[in-house]
Design a protein around this motif. Structure first.
Motif, PDB file in Angstrom:
ATOM      1  N   HIS A  66      14.114   3.244  -7.579  1.00 31.99           N
ATOM      2  CA  HIS A  66      12.696   2.870  -7.580  1.00 31.99           C
ATOM      3  C   HIS A  66      11.923   3.958  -6.851  1.00 31.99           C
ATOM      4  O   HIS A  66      12.420   4.532  -5.875  1.00 31.99           O
ATOM      5  CB  HIS A  66      12.506   1.517  -6.883  1.00 31.99           C
ATOM      6  CG  HIS A  66      11.122   0.971  -6.986  1.00 31.99           C
ATOM      7  ND1 HIS A  66      10.131   1.272  -6.075  1.00 31.99           N
ATOM      8  CD2 HIS A  66      10.551   0.137  -7.900  1.00 31.99           C
ATOM      9  CE1 HIS A  66       9.015   0.644  -6.417  1.00 31.99           C
ATOM     10  NE2 HIS A  66       9.238  -0.047  -7.514  1.00 31.99           N
ATOM     11  N   ARG A 105       1.295  -1.448   0.787  1.00 32.80           N
ATOM     12  CA  ARG A 105       1.413  -1.653  -0.664  1.00 32.80           C
ATOM     13  C   ARG A 105       2.719  -1.091  -1.188  1.00 32.80           C
ATOM     14  O   ARG A 105       3.447  -1.742  -1.954  1.00 32.80           O
ATOM     15  CB  ARG A 105       0.232  -0.990  -1.384  1.00 32.80           C
ATOM     16  CG  ARG A 105       0.302  -1.082  -2.910  1.00 32.80           C
ATOM     17  CD  ARG A 105      -0.563  -0.031  -3.565  1.00 32.80           C
ATOM     18  NE  ARG A 105      -0.120   1.330  -3.229  1.00 32.80           N
ATOM     19  CZ  ARG A 105      -0.805   2.436  -3.553  1.00 32.80           C
ATOM     20  NH1 ARG A 105      -1.958   2.331  -4.191  1.00 32.80           N
ATOM     21  NH2 ARG A 105      -0.325   3.619  -3.212  1.00 32.80           N
ATOM     22  N   ASP A 106       3.046   0.147  -0.778  1.00 35.43           N
ATOM     23  CA  ASP A 106       4.255   0.788  -1.296  1.00 35.43           C
ATOM     24  C   ASP A 106       5.523   0.113  -0.769  1.00 35.43           C
ATOM     25  O   ASP A 106       6.531   0.024  -1.482  1.00 35.43           O
ATOM     26  CB  ASP A 106       4.239   2.274  -0.943  1.00 35.43           C
ATOM     27  CG  ASP A 106       3.188   3.044  -1.731  1.00 35.43           C
ATOM     28  OD1 ASP A 106       2.557   2.441  -2.617  1.00 35.43           O
ATOM     29  OD2 ASP A 106       2.992   4.246  -1.462  1.00 35.43           O
ATOM     30  N   VAL A 107       5.484  -0.366   0.471  1.00 35.35           N
ATOM     31  CA  VAL A 107       6.624  -1.116   1.008  1.00 35.35           C
ATOM     32  C   VAL A 107       6.814  -2.409   0.220  1.00 35.35           C
ATOM     33  O   VAL A 107       7.939  -2.782  -0.140  1.00 35.35           O
ATOM     34  CB  VAL A 107       6.422  -1.415   2.506  1.00 35.35           C
ATOM     35  CG1 VAL A 107       7.445  -2.446   3.005  1.00 35.35           C
ATOM     36  CG2 VAL A 107       6.527  -0.137   3.324  1.00 35.35           C
ATOM     37  N   VAL A 141      10.363   3.436   7.101  1.00 33.21           N
ATOM     38  CA  VAL A 141       9.335   3.750   6.094  1.00 33.21           C
ATOM     39  C   VAL A 141       9.032   5.234   6.202  1.00 33.21           C
ATOM     40  O   VAL A 141       8.482   5.693   7.208  1.00 33.21           O
ATOM     41  CB  VAL A 141       8.065   2.904   6.314  1.00 33.21           C
ATOM     42  CG1 VAL A 141       7.022   3.245   5.259  1.00 33.21           C
ATOM     43  CG2 VAL A 141       8.392   1.413   6.272  1.00 33.21           C
ATOM     44  N   SER A 159       3.984  10.275  -0.882  1.00 36.68           N
ATOM     45  CA  SER A 159       4.862   9.196  -1.358  1.00 36.68           C
ATOM     46  C   SER A 159       5.445   8.440  -0.165  1.00 36.68           C
ATOM     47  O   SER A 159       5.728   9.011   0.888  1.00 36.68           O
ATOM     48  CB  SER A 159       5.996   9.773  -2.207  1.00 36.68           C
ATOM     49  OG  SER A 159       6.769  10.693  -1.455  1.00 36.68           O
ATOM     50  N   VAL A 160       5.601   7.147  -0.335  1.00 40.47           N
ATOM     51  CA  VAL A 160       6.155   6.283   0.712  1.00 40.47           C
ATOM     52  C   VAL A 160       7.439   5.668   0.180  1.00 40.47           C
ATOM     53  O   VAL A 160       7.452   5.076  -0.903  1.00 40.47           O
ATOM     54  CB  VAL A 160       5.164   5.173   1.103  1.00 40.47           C
ATOM     55  CG1 VAL A 160       5.783   4.207   2.108  1.00 40.47           C
ATOM     56  CG2 VAL A 160       3.877   5.775   1.670  1.00 40.47           C
ATOM     57  N   ARG A 161       8.522   5.827   0.955  1.00 47.22           N
ATOM     58  CA  ARG A 161       9.814   5.313   0.508  1.00 47.22           C
ATOM     59  C   ARG A 161      10.483   4.512   1.612  1.00 47.22           C
ATOM     60  O   ARG A 161      10.467   4.909   2.778  1.00 47.22           O
ATOM     61  CB  ARG A 161      10.722   6.462   0.055  1.00 47.22           C
ATOM     62  CG  ARG A 161      10.301   7.035  -1.291  1.00 47.22           C
ATOM     63  CD  ARG A 161      11.094   8.255  -1.662  1.00 47.22           C
ATOM     64  NE  ARG A 161      10.921   8.588  -3.071  1.00 47.22           N
ATOM     65  CZ  ARG A 161      11.325   9.713  -3.626  1.00 47.22           C
ATOM     66  NH1 ARG A 161      11.943  10.633  -2.889  1.00 47.22           N
ATOM     67  NH2 ARG A 161      11.146   9.950  -4.911  1.00 47.22           N
ATOM     68  N   ALA A 192       8.418  -1.738  -3.081  1.00 49.44           N
ATOM     69  CA  ALA A 192       9.867  -1.562  -2.907  1.00 49.44           C
ATOM     70  C   ALA A 192      10.556  -2.913  -2.741  1.00 49.44           C
ATOM     71  O   ALA A 192      11.609  -3.161  -3.357  1.00 49.44           O
ATOM     72  CB  ALA A 192      10.148  -0.663  -1.704  1.00 49.44           C
ATOM     73  N   ASN A 203       9.729   3.878  -4.700  1.00 52.23           N
ATOM     74  CA  ASN A 203       9.433   3.599  -3.295  1.00 52.23           C
ATOM     75  C   ASN A 203      10.681   3.265  -2.475  1.00 52.23           C
ATOM     76  O   ASN A 203      10.581   2.711  -1.384  1.00 52.23           O
ATOM     77  CB  ASN A 203       8.414   2.461  -3.182  1.00 52.23           C
ATOM     78  CG  ASN A 203       7.086   2.814  -3.820  1.00 52.23           C
ATOM     79  OD1 ASN A 203       6.683   2.191  -4.803  1.00 52.23           O
ATOM     80  ND2 ASN A 203       6.418   3.823  -3.299  1.00 52.23           N
ATOM     81  N   VAL A 210       0.459   2.292   2.835  1.00 52.17           N
ATOM     82  CA  VAL A 210       1.862   2.175   3.255  1.00 52.17           C
ATOM     83  C   VAL A 210       2.390   0.781   2.948  1.00 52.17           C
ATOM     84  O   VAL A 210       3.483   0.630   2.375  1.00 52.17           O
ATOM     85  CB  VAL A 210       2.000   2.488   4.757  1.00 52.17           C
ATOM     86  CG1 VAL A 210       3.412   2.143   5.244  1.00 52.17           C
ATOM     87  CG2 VAL A 210       1.698   3.956   5.031  1.00 52.17           C
TER      88      VAL A 210
END
Length: 362
Positions: free
Chosen positions: A66, A116-118, A140, A147-149, A121, A68, A114
């Motif tokens: 994915h 939203r991207d968490v 995070v 990009s936030v992963r 995921a 994220n 941040v």
């Protein structure tokens, strides 16, 4: 594809020590494609007890794909040490960013991106029947393009047990080196009762993450473990600190110090500065509402990750918003060719009399 061969990587800088001193993260150059990567180097002698956790992390990351979630590139054993290769997340973790550049917390719009991207995921993880169980700012990561992963999957648990989907789990996540992860865990997960917990325990952790990102401080960090557990059980929960919530009329400075760590400036001697800092700002009502929803004591009243993504708080994000531009104080991790620790390790590796590097695959 990335080759599982130490000779294809040139270590360039040490980034951080992690996992309680049993691992070190380096930036490195993957020579075949001239690409910057991150390599986590585990000291095998120190990680024997946690070998299954490392294996779990790799297996889970290989199974999940994915945008994220931090991807797995390859891993291998060289000598007596294990190396795990990942993309280089140039700005490090959100915890790094808070500690180095934003002690008072991130701007609200940056928090929104941040979070939203968490949640994206977690939405994916939950659909794949996984519970993360370790959502926190140090897991995070932020890349060069904003990009936030999400990382930290060694604590993840599958809802599939012996081929059957479970409605609840009952086991605690594996202990980390200093039990720091307990701060983010939901009350029902910590209770260990017959009701168990499900994916919504991750949503509670997102609520703690909201306060961590916005305030810069880690809620409950200074409380003894037993007291933190008791406070969560009776429904105490952190808040976003602004002019509407800090200080609470019934909350003394000493109480604030116990709920939020002293790095935020909240405490006895620093209370006036903290009052000035937090009292001079105001977060949106939607941010407060999102945080309150996620931190509901009763998991039945908590929304799912998918439901939270539809919250009006996230409507403030525009397609043109660029995370690094919103937190412009941060500086990217730059490989340092003069980093002696990396140079000495690379020299040691090249001199080791080992027949070959062994790929660590499952």
């Amino acid at each position: 594809m990335f080759n599982p061969d130490i000779n294809d990587y040139q270590l360039t800088s040490i980034i951080t020590e992690c996992c309680g001193g049993v691992a070190v993260v380096y930036s490195a150059l993957y020579k075949p494609s001239n690409q910057n990567v991150a390599i986590k180097r585990y000291f095998v002698d120190k990680t024997r007890e946690n070998a299954n956790l490392i294996q779990q992390d790799i297996l889970t990351r290989k199974a999940l794909q994915h945008p994220n979630i931090l991807p797995y590139l390859t891993s291998f054993v060289h000598g007596r040490e294990l190396y795990v290769v990942s993309p280089l997340m140039t700005f490090g973790s959100c915890r790094d960013i808070l500690d180095r550049y934003y002690h008072e917390g991130l701007p609200e719009l940056a928090c929104a991106i941040v979070l939203r991207d968490v949640l994206l995921a977690l939405q994916y993880l939950h659909k794949q029947l996984y519970i993360h169980r370790s959502v926190r700012a140090s897991h995070v990561l932020v890349g060069a393009n904003g990009s936030v992963r999400l990382s930290g999957l060694r604590s993840a648990a599958s809802m599939m047990v012996r081929g059957r989907r479970q409605k609840q789990l009952h086991n605690l996540p594996p202990p980390d080196h200093d039990n720091v992860n307990l701060v983010w865990l939901s009350p029902e997960l910590l209770e260990q009762n017959l009701k168990g917990y499900d994916e919504r325990s991750d949503v509670y952790s997102v609520g703690v993450l909201c306060c961590e990102l916005a305030n810069g401080a880690v809620p409950f960090a200074e409380l003894p473990t037993t007291l933190m557990f008791t406070e969560k059980q009776r429904g105490a929960r952190p808040q976003l600190l602004d002019c509407t919530t800090f200080p609470e009329p019934c909350l003394h400075d000493g109480d604030m110090k116990s709920i939020y760590n002293t790095d935020s400036g909240v405490g006895d001697s620093e209370a006036p500065r903290a009052r000035q800092l937090y009292g001079a700002r105001k977060f949106s009502d939607t941010f407060h509402h999102l945080s309150d929803l996620a931190l509901q004591r009763d998991p039945e009243k908590r929304p799912t990750a998918s439901q939270l993504l539809n919250h009006s708080f996230f409507k403030q994000i525009r397609k043109t918003d660029y995370l690094p531009g919103l937190i412009s104080r941060i500086k990217p991790i730059k490989p340092d060719p003069n980093d002696m620790s990396a140079m000495l390790l690379q020299q040691k590796l090249s001199e080791m009399d080992i027949e070959k590097t062994t790929e660590w695959d499952f």
